[in-house]
Write an enzyme that holds these catalytic residues in place. Sequence first.
Site, PDB file in Angstrom:
ATOM      1  N   GLN A  10       0.842  -1.000   0.011  1.00 41.69           N
ATOM      2  CA  GLN A  10       0.022   0.069  -0.066  1.00 41.69           C
ATOM      3  C   GLN A  10       0.860   1.315   0.102  1.00 41.69           C
ATOM      4  O   GLN A  10       1.771   1.250   0.424  1.00 41.69           O
ATOM      5  CB  GLN A  10      -0.871   0.005   1.012  1.00 41.69           C
ATOM      6  CG  GLN A  10      -1.870  -1.118   1.094  1.00 41.69           C
ATOM      7  CD  GLN A  10      -3.237  -0.823   2.162  1.00 41.69           C
ATOM      8  OE1 GLN A  10      -3.133  -1.716   2.997  1.00 41.69           O
ATOM      9  NE2 GLN A  10      -4.002   0.147   2.155  1.00 41.69           N
ATOM     10  N   LEU A  92       1.545  -6.276   2.011  1.00 33.84           N
ATOM     11  CA  LEU A  92       0.559  -6.620   0.927  1.00 33.84           C
ATOM     12  C   LEU A  92       1.203  -7.396  -0.350  1.00 33.84           C
ATOM     13  O   LEU A  92       0.581  -8.273  -0.841  1.00 33.84           O
ATOM     14  CB  LEU A  92      -0.315  -5.532   0.462  1.00 33.84           C
ATOM     15  CG  LEU A  92      -1.208  -5.794  -0.804  1.00 33.84           C
ATOM     16  CD1 LEU A  92      -2.290  -6.768  -0.534  1.00 33.84           C
ATOM     17  CD2 LEU A  92      -1.646  -4.597  -1.406  1.00 33.84           C
ATOM     18  N   HIS A 200       0.486  -3.549  10.782  1.00 36.26           N
ATOM     19  CA  HIS A 200       1.789  -4.092  11.364  1.00 36.26           C
ATOM     20  C   HIS A 200       2.051  -3.633  12.687  1.00 36.26           C
ATOM     21  O   HIS A 200       3.093  -3.436  13.244  1.00 36.26           O
ATOM     22  CB  HIS A 200       2.998  -3.806  10.591  1.00 36.26           C
ATOM     23  CG  HIS A 200       2.753  -4.321   9.102  1.00 36.26           C
ATOM     24  ND1 HIS A 200       2.824  -5.489   8.971  1.00 36.26           N
ATOM     25  CD2 HIS A 200       2.803  -3.577   8.181  1.00 36.26           C
ATOM     26  CE1 HIS A 200       2.649  -5.710   7.476  1.00 36.26           C
ATOM     27  NE2 HIS A 200       2.457  -4.567   6.908  1.00 36.26           N
ATOM     28  N   GLN A 249       2.307 -11.761  10.081  1.00 30.67           N
ATOM     29  CA  GLN A 249       2.442 -10.363   9.264  1.00 30.67           C
ATOM     30  C   GLN A 249       1.766  -9.311   9.570  1.00 30.67           C
ATOM     31  O   GLN A 249       2.182  -8.054   9.544  1.00 30.67           O
ATOM     32  CB  GLN A 249       2.679 -10.789   7.976  1.00 30.67           C
ATOM     33  CG  GLN A 249       3.207  -9.728   6.817  1.00 30.67           C
ATOM     34  CD  GLN A 249       2.402  -9.329   5.719  1.00 30.67           C
ATOM     35  OE1 GLN A 249       1.016  -9.268   5.660  1.00 30.67           O
ATOM     36  NE2 GLN A 249       2.989  -9.558   4.404  1.00 30.67           N
TER      37      GLN A 249
END
Length: 311
Positions: A10, A92, A200, A249
């Site tokens: 992103q 991503l 994250h 993740q």
Amino acid sequence: MRFAAVFPGQGAQSVGMLAELAISYPVISDTYAEASEILGYNLGAIIQSGPVEALDRTQNTQPALLAAGVALWRAWNSAGGGQPAVLAGHSLGEYTALVASGTLDFAAGLRLVHLRGRLMQAAVPAGTGAMAAILGLEPERVAAVCITAGTEGLVAPANLNAPGQVVISGERRAVEKVGDLAREQGARRVIPLAVSVPSHCTLMRPAAEKLADALAGVEFCKPRIPVVNNVDIAVCDTPELIRDALVRQIIRPVRWVETITALKNRYNVEAVVEMGPGKVLSGLVKRCDRTLAVFPTDDVHHFDKARASLR
């Protein structure tokens, strides 16, 4: 020349991305159309025409970037591009790498990241989370500042992008406090990021738990090309390990500096190709290791140059 292919996450999106390249390589537009059919709404129109507010919604951004990365990968292969020794993706982009490696079906990947985006958006009330890039401070000092700012709320390093570039993520007040403290510590710049979710960090735990349920029903195949993951800087080759890494993740930092080091030292690559719109990863790779040749592919000139150099 032995090379790696990497896929962006992103922040790389833009309205009309890959439009020029799609004129020469119709498989790009075909891939957008396929993605729209799979998802049941006109993702291709959002990619090609916007509006930008629609493209920047996380549940659209994630499948749009996966579609763009896969479209470039298909164009590369249809044009006779050389095969990389190893793949990786930034956040991503790891899903895109898994599709390119043959580990994950394109349709399953699209549905997964569309769900991932919706789950991430729902995990934190709008406006309560934030992310910011800290430039000019070592990761250890940023981590220490995050601990100090913990009195204001949850905040932690989220992306270890390059030497001197760490992105933090967490509750808005704590992120702003880290920015103030980082400036006092000598940070060159603190840049708030225009994102709708604090990725994250452990604020994403509700999303991770629901994503784990979805991943349990997805089929994963043995990779045709190894994919170095963000969490462990390791190659997972069983469905169980891949699922576990993808769940972790979403709440753990992207260790991009270590990823680039692994691509070079473990796989002996001399070059890195960025398979996606923009040149964000190309810039980060150069900052991580100036000995690596770097090739973006987001327009005809760069695409053809990369293909000619890496046959």
